[in-house]
Design a protein around this motif. Sequence first.
Motif, PDB file in Angstrom:
ATOM      1  N   THR A 145      -2.990   8.796 -15.678  1.00 19.76           N
ATOM      2  CA  THR A 145      -1.563   8.249 -15.395  1.00 19.76           C
ATOM      3  C   THR A 145      -1.211   7.854 -13.840  1.00 19.76           C
ATOM      4  O   THR A 145      -2.257   8.080 -13.132  1.00 19.76           O
ATOM      5  N   THR A 146      -0.167   7.308 -13.740  1.00 21.09           N
ATOM      6  CA  THR A 146       0.256   6.898 -12.304  1.00 21.09           C
ATOM      7  C   THR A 146       1.208   7.903 -11.860  1.00 21.09           C
ATOM      8  O   THR A 146       2.028   7.927 -10.888  1.00 21.09           O
ATOM      9  N   GLN A 147       1.214   9.171 -12.518  1.00 23.36           N
ATOM     10  CA  GLN A 147       2.088  10.342 -11.953  1.00 23.36           C
ATOM     11  C   GLN A 147       1.322  11.229 -11.127  1.00 23.36           C
ATOM     12  O   GLN A 147       0.220  11.612 -11.432  1.00 23.36           O
ATOM     13  N   GLU A 201       2.236  -0.125   9.852  1.00 28.20           N
ATOM     14  CA  GLU A 201       1.623  -0.671   8.968  1.00 28.20           C
ATOM     15  C   GLU A 201       1.125   0.341   7.889  1.00 28.20           C
ATOM     16  O   GLU A 201       0.790   1.338   8.366  1.00 28.20           O
ATOM     17  N   LEU A 245      -6.159   0.956 -13.517  1.00 26.67           N
ATOM     18  CA  LEU A 245      -5.434   2.410 -13.155  1.00 26.67           C
ATOM     19  C   LEU A 245      -5.254   2.715 -11.750  1.00 26.67           C
ATOM     20  O   LEU A 245      -4.252   2.897 -11.141  1.00 26.67           O
ATOM     21  N   ARG A 267      -2.663   0.347 -10.064  1.00 29.68           N
ATOM     22  CA  ARG A 267      -1.326   0.832 -10.547  1.00 29.68           C
ATOM     23  C   ARG A 267      -0.966   2.165  -9.906  1.00 29.68           C
ATOM     24  O   ARG A 267       0.201   2.361  -9.574  1.00 29.68           O
ATOM     25  N   GLU A 276       2.275   2.187  -7.317  1.00 32.04           N
ATOM     26  CA  GLU A 276       3.415   3.285  -7.673  1.00 32.04           C
ATOM     27  C   GLU A 276       3.710   3.561  -6.363  1.00 32.04           C
ATOM     28  O   GLU A 276       4.954   3.840  -6.278  1.00 32.04           O
ATOM     29  N   ASN A 288       5.555   1.071  -4.288  1.00 35.44           N
ATOM     30  CA  ASN A 288       6.788   0.752  -5.030  1.00 35.44           C
ATOM     31  C   ASN A 288       7.779   1.873  -4.548  1.00 35.44           C
ATOM     32  O   ASN A 288       9.126   1.676  -4.188  1.00 35.44           O
ATOM     33  N   ALA A 307       9.781  -2.077   4.258  1.00 34.97           N
ATOM     34  CA  ALA A 307       9.581  -3.617   3.862  1.00 34.97           C
ATOM     35  C   ALA A 307       8.234  -3.910   3.480  1.00 34.97           C
ATOM     36  O   ALA A 307       7.495  -3.156   3.959  1.00 34.97           O
ATOM     37  N   ARG A 308       8.113  -4.853   2.195  1.00 32.08           N
ATOM     38  CA  ARG A 308       6.863  -4.865   1.393  1.00 32.08           C
ATOM     39  C   ARG A 308       6.096  -5.577   2.563  1.00 32.08           C
ATOM     40  O   ARG A 308       4.775  -5.409   2.393  1.00 32.08           O
ATOM     41  N   ALA A 309       6.509  -6.345   3.443  1.00 32.48           N
ATOM     42  CA  ALA A 309       5.655  -7.062   4.275  1.00 32.48           C
ATOM     43  C   ALA A 309       4.778  -6.256   5.196  1.00 32.48           C
ATOM     44  O   ALA A 309       3.695  -6.560   5.573  1.00 32.48           O
ATOM     45  N   MET A 310       5.034  -4.822   5.365  1.00 32.35           N
ATOM     46  CA  MET A 310       4.366  -4.017   5.961  1.00 32.35           C
ATOM     47  C   MET A 310       3.428  -3.272   5.265  1.00 32.35           C
ATOM     48  O   MET A 310       2.586  -2.370   5.969  1.00 32.35           O
TER      49      MET A 310
END
Lengths: 196, 167
Positions: A99-101, A124, A143, A146, A150, A153, A161-164
């Motif tokens: 899983t991704t948990q 970064e 997996l 992901r 996870e 996200n 920021a996703r850019a970092m």
Amino acid sequence: MRPKATAICAALLLAGCAHSSVVLLPDEDGGHGEIGIRQAQGAGAETVLNQADSRATISGSYPSIRPLGAKGLKPSEAALLAALPPPAKSFTLYFREGTTQIEPESAGTLEQIRAEVASRPGAEVQVTGHTDTVGSDADNDVLSRRRADEILNWLASNGFARAMMTAVGRGERQLKQPTADNVSNGVNRRVEVIVR
Amino acid sequence: MVLRTSSERLPGWRSALRNSFLFVCAGTLLAAPASAEIGRVKSTIGIATVERGADKLPATTGQQLMPGDWLETGKDGRMSVTFADNTRFAVGPDSRIELTKFEYDPTTEQGAFVAKVERGSIAAVSGRITKTRCGGQTGAPTCGMQIETPDSVLDVRGTRFIITVPK
């Protein structure tokens, strides 16, 4: 002309800035490396600076090496050392099988990562997912990616920021604990996070 | 065996996608997208610039660095920088430093880093790149970490150090 030039040279020498210099310092964890010094032109012999807390002054053909001694670093050098960014910090999060948990005991680590990222200007974050050897290589590549996504996200949902941030999956290629194929292993089911 | 699907968190995904889109747009205005990022600016004081080709950008915290960039500081300027292999620099006042070459494979942790201190000073802690196996050829020009000064070449083998080059 000549006396003036001599006076300038003397002033420079007194200021201690007439020649290039290299200071070798102990590592932050106590040991030390070394620095090989060669002349820019030609394939001259190498002088090795390999004593911690020593200074190589580069003038003429060969550098002269002296211990820093009681005087220690110049104030400008000490200030520069203090201005170094802090070392990168690594964290490991563990996952439930297939899983991704994250495992409940990794929740605290997640919070530490959040705090670390928040405390670093221009941070970064490098997120690398891994699996154990249960299942096919191809499934584990997916997996592991992901798992990394996870975590990325979750950090993004906490306002970073996703850019970092970057996320990659390494499947079962980099086992923390080497095992045979198709072995369930909680230490290998992990995401490694480097905050820089 | 069961993967959580991302569909149950669609709203979050949507806003995140929008955010990343905005960042990509902002990024392309500032940086040439072609080459890979090698490090980032972590702090600046006073006059500090990043010179990239014909462009002179004021250094800002979080700014991405590319191979070939020059780091330049004014009389009271300073900046600090980290690289992809965990190398760290603090650049002193009145300095001009070229990031001549930086090639690093994060998986194998092997690569080559060449920097040039034209003038000024840096304090540095070397990173993974100095652990590169150079096949016994220490000092080979395309392996590990080298720092060039106007009169010398320094082969850095895993350490913390300070280099000063007067004008």
